[in-house]
Design a protein around this motif. Structure first.
Motif, PDB file in Angstrom:
ATOM      1  N   ARG A 238       0.799  -1.220   0.000  1.00  0.00           N
ATOM      2  CA  ARG A 238       0.000   0.000   0.000  1.00  0.00           C
ATOM      3  C   ARG A 238       0.835   1.275   0.000  1.00  0.00           C
ATOM      4  N   SER A 239       2.152   1.145  -0.143  1.00  0.00           N
ATOM      5  CA  SER A 239       3.048   2.313  -0.231  1.00  0.00           C
ATOM      6  C   SER A 239       2.844   3.273   0.931  1.00  0.00           C
ATOM      7  N   CYS A 240       2.935   2.751   2.132  1.00  0.00           N
ATOM      8  CA  CYS A 240       2.780   3.561   3.340  1.00  0.00           C
ATOM      9  C   CYS A 240       4.052   3.517   4.170  1.00  0.00           C
ATOM     10  N   VAL A 241       4.171   4.489   5.067  1.00  0.00           N
ATOM     11  CA  VAL A 241       5.169   4.431   6.125  1.00  0.00           C
ATOM     12  C   VAL A 241       4.495   3.808   7.346  1.00  0.00           C
ATOM     13  N   MET A 242       5.136   2.803   7.948  1.00  0.00           N
ATOM     14  CA  MET A 242       4.635   2.197   9.175  1.00  0.00           C
ATOM     15  C   MET A 242       5.583   2.553  10.313  1.00  0.00           C
ATOM     16  N   VAL A 243       5.038   3.148  11.363  1.00  0.00           N
ATOM     17  CA  VAL A 243       5.808   3.415  12.580  1.00  0.00           C
ATOM     18  C   VAL A 243       5.135   2.647  13.704  1.00  0.00           C
ATOM     19  N   VAL A 244       5.875   1.712  14.323  1.00  0.00           N
ATOM     20  CA  VAL A 244       5.305   0.917  15.404  1.00  0.00           C
ATOM     21  C   VAL A 244       6.097   1.168  16.679  1.00  0.00           C
ATOM     22  N   ASN A 245       5.380   1.481  17.726  1.00  0.00           N
ATOM     23  CA  ASN A 245       5.975   1.756  19.027  1.00  0.00           C
ATOM     24  C   ASN A 245       5.967   0.462  19.830  1.00  0.00           C
ATOM     25  N   ASN A 246       7.128   0.076  20.343  1.00  0.00           N
ATOM     26  CA  ASN A 246       7.254  -1.169  21.091  1.00  0.00           C
ATOM     27  C   ASN A 246       7.780  -0.880  22.496  1.00  0.00           C
ATOM     28  N   ALA A 247       7.552  -1.825  23.398  1.00  0.00           N
ATOM     29  CA  ALA A 247       8.107  -1.715  24.750  1.00  0.00           C
ATOM     30  C   ALA A 247       9.542  -2.229  24.746  1.00  0.00           C
ATOM     31  N   ARG A 248      10.159  -2.243  25.903  1.00  0.00           N
ATOM     32  CA  ARG A 248      11.522  -2.768  26.040  1.00  0.00           C
ATOM     33  C   ARG A 248      11.483  -4.005  26.914  1.00  0.00           C
ATOM     34  N   THR A 249      12.569  -4.805  26.853  1.00  0.00           N
ATOM     35  CA  THR A 249      12.685  -5.954  27.746  1.00  0.00           C
ATOM     36  C   THR A 249      12.799  -5.459  29.183  1.00  0.00           C
ATOM     37  N   ARG A 250      12.375  -6.276  30.117  1.00  0.00           N
ATOM     38  CA  ARG A 250      12.319  -5.838  31.513  1.00  0.00           C
ATOM     39  C   ARG A 250      13.676  -5.807  32.187  1.00  0.00           C
ATOM     40  N   GLU A 251      14.591  -6.662  31.727  1.00  0.00           N
ATOM     41  CA  GLU A 251      15.873  -6.779  32.413  1.00  0.00           C
ATOM     42  C   GLU A 251      17.033  -6.612  31.446  1.00  0.00           C
ATOM     43  N   GLY A 252      18.181  -6.210  31.982  1.00  0.00           N
ATOM     44  CA  GLY A 252      19.411  -6.140  31.200  1.00  0.00           C
ATOM     45  C   GLY A 252      19.430  -4.987  30.215  1.00  0.00           C
ATOM     46  N   GLU A 253      20.203  -5.181  29.152  1.00  0.00           N
ATOM     47  CA  GLU A 253      20.367  -4.151  28.132  1.00  0.00           C
ATOM     48  C   GLU A 253      19.027  -3.830  27.482  1.00  0.00           C
ATOM     49  N   ILE A 254      18.860  -2.558  27.113  1.00  0.00           N
ATOM     50  CA  ILE A 254      17.611  -2.133  26.484  1.00  0.00           C
ATOM     51  C   ILE A 254      17.474  -2.792  25.120  1.00  0.00           C
ATOM     52  N   GLN A 255      16.471  -3.646  24.987  1.00  0.00           N
ATOM     53  CA  GLN A 255      16.165  -4.326  23.734  1.00  0.00           C
ATOM     54  C   GLN A 255      14.655  -4.260  23.522  1.00  0.00           C
ATOM     55  N   PRO A 256      14.194  -4.346  22.260  1.00  0.00           N
ATOM     56  CA  PRO A 256      12.746  -4.324  22.037  1.00  0.00           C
ATOM     57  C   PRO A 256      12.085  -5.554  22.627  1.00  0.00           C
ATOM     58  N   ALA A 257      10.904  -5.365  23.228  1.00  0.00           N
ATOM     59  CA  ALA A 257      10.161  -6.495  23.758  1.00  0.00           C
ATOM     60  C   ALA A 257       9.873  -7.475  22.623  1.00  0.00           C
ATOM     61  N   MET A 258       9.978  -8.762  22.921  1.00  0.00           N
ATOM     62  CA  MET A 258       9.765  -9.825  21.929  1.00  0.00           C
ATOM     63  C   MET A 258      10.701  -9.669  20.740  1.00  0.00           C
ATOM     64  N   GLY A 259      11.924  -9.195  21.006  1.00  0.00           N
ATOM     65  CA  GLY A 259      12.863  -8.882  19.930  1.00  0.00           C
ATOM     66  C   GLY A 259      13.045  -9.987  18.914  1.00  0.00           C
ATOM     67  N   LYS A 260      13.266 -11.231  19.366  1.00  0.00           N
ATOM     68  CA  LYS A 260      13.489 -12.332  18.428  1.00  0.00           C
ATOM     69  C   LYS A 260      12.222 -12.677  17.656  1.00  0.00           C
ATOM     70  N   LEU A 261      11.074 -12.568  18.335  1.00  0.00           N
ATOM     71  CA  LEU A 261       9.813 -12.886  17.670  1.00  0.00           C
ATOM     72  C   LEU A 261       9.468 -11.863  16.594  1.00  0.00           C
ATOM     73  N   TRP A 262       9.925 -10.624  16.811  1.00  0.00           N
ATOM     74  CA  TRP A 262       9.664  -9.558  15.839  1.00  0.00           C
ATOM     75  C   TRP A 262      10.862  -9.367  14.909  1.00  0.00           C
ATOM     76  N   SER A 263      11.801 -10.297  14.890  1.00  0.00           N
ATOM     77  CA  SER A 263      13.077 -10.071  14.204  1.00  0.00           C
ATOM     78  C   SER A 263      12.930  -9.722  12.732  1.00  0.00           C
ATOM     79  N   ASN A 264      11.875 -10.188  12.088  1.00  0.00           N
ATOM     80  CA  ASN A 264      11.687  -9.910  10.664  1.00  0.00           C
ATOM     81  C   ASN A 264      10.654  -8.823  10.410  1.00  0.00           C
ATOM     82  N   LEU A 265      10.266  -8.114  11.454  1.00  0.00           N
ATOM     83  CA  LEU A 265       9.198  -7.120  11.290  1.00  0.00           C
ATOM     84  C   LEU A 265       9.682  -5.829  10.652  1.00  0.00           C
TER      85      LEU A 265
END
Length: 298
Positions: A238-265
């Motif tokens: 559809r030729s759009c820009v998608m901006v998705v806001n995600n949370a961070r992991t609860r512990e350790g280094e700041i990483q996107p929540a569900m990082g591996k599950l969203w790895s191809n997003l």
């Protein structure tokens, strides 16, 4: 499509001719179009001109017209839109801003400015020189119209018309099934000729799915797959820009929540942090990572 569905619009597909075609395992439109014209001529014992005309008509009606690479390239470049973030340093890192056909995932600690960035990009969308509208999916009830109006007035030097806010279409949902339905509705809306939406923002991606993952991982995984498919469809088809806001992991280094599950997003991941000593958007440090690479820019 079965060939018997084409009769009587196409008189050549009589019951007798369909029987002849079935003898050669030709029962559907795709079967027919895959065959050489001369083979069809020999099977049906009709003129080459008649068969050739039929194939051309069916191809045009059911397969669409052909286009050159130049036609496709020109159409794509003419439809490209670039949205500024409202922060010149971030736009520089993104080589101009948020571009159509890309998915940008924003993540970071609470209070790092993720929703603020979503507001900022939304305002840049409705102020774009092209007549652009924005779809804003709010899953945490964090949308603040007054704050968006403040940003609009500041960007427009006090001349921002409050009526411009009508160009931001807000979809509120608080569970994952509603989110999937809304993404599909937006995708269908983008198909319409009169559609003006070129920027879709989802704030927040993780809030609807984290609870389900904790209770039933496999069910949550299937929902993630559906969401990813819809987001990619909106961005690419559809030729759009998608901006998705995600949370961070609860512990350790700041990483996107569900990082591996969203790895191809996402095509790009934007990590927002509280840091007053680096490149900023406001008082935040932004690290941009093009996904699928190890290159990072700050």
């Amino acid at each position: 499509m079965h060939l018997n569905d084409l009769y009587p619009e196409y008189p050549l597909f009589t019951s007798d001719n369909l029987r002849k075609l079935r003898a050669f395992h030709i029962t559907t439109l795709s079967d027919l179009l895959a065959k050489d014209c001369e083979k069809i001529v020999n099977i049906l014992d009709v003129s080459y001109t008649e068969v050739n005309k039929l194939i051309e008509e069916l191809s045009l009606k059911y397969c669409g017209s052909t286009a050159t690479v130049f036609d496709i390239y020109q159409k794509r470049t003419q439809s490209n839109v670039e949205f500024k973030s409202g922060a010149s340093h971030l736009d520089s890192i993104l080589q101009g801003g948020f571009k159509t056909g890309n998915i940008y995932e924003v993540f970071g600690c609470a209070g790092a400015g993720k929703t603020q960035l979503c507001f900022s990009v939304a305002v840049q969308g409705i102020l774009h020189e092209k007549n652009v509208e924005v779809a804003y999916v709010d899953t945490k009830n964090d949308l603040a119209p007054e704050r968006i109006l403040q940003i609009l007035q500041r960007r427009a030097n006090g001349n921002g018309n409050v009526a411009l806010l009508k160009k931001i279409h807000v979809y509120k949902c608080f569970d994952v099934e509603e989110l999937i339905i809304i993404l599909r509705l937006i995708s269908e809306r983008l198909k319409q000729k009169q559609n003006l939406i070129r920027l879709v923002i989802v704030d927040n991606l993780a809030s609807t799915i984290l609870g389900i993952l904790n209770q039933d991982f496999n069910l949550g995984l299937s929902f993630i797959s559906e969401i990813s498919q819809e987001i990619h469809k909106i961005s690419s088809s559809r030729s759009c820009v998608m901006v998705v806001n995600n949370a961070r992991t609860r512990e350790g280094e700041i990483q996107p929540a569900m990082g591996k599950l969203w790895s191809n997003l996402a095509n790009f991941r934007l990590k927002l942090e509280h840091n007053d000593t680096a490149v900023h958007t406001g008082s935040r440090k932004v690290t941009v990572t093009p996904c699928g690479t190890i290159k990072k820019q700050e």
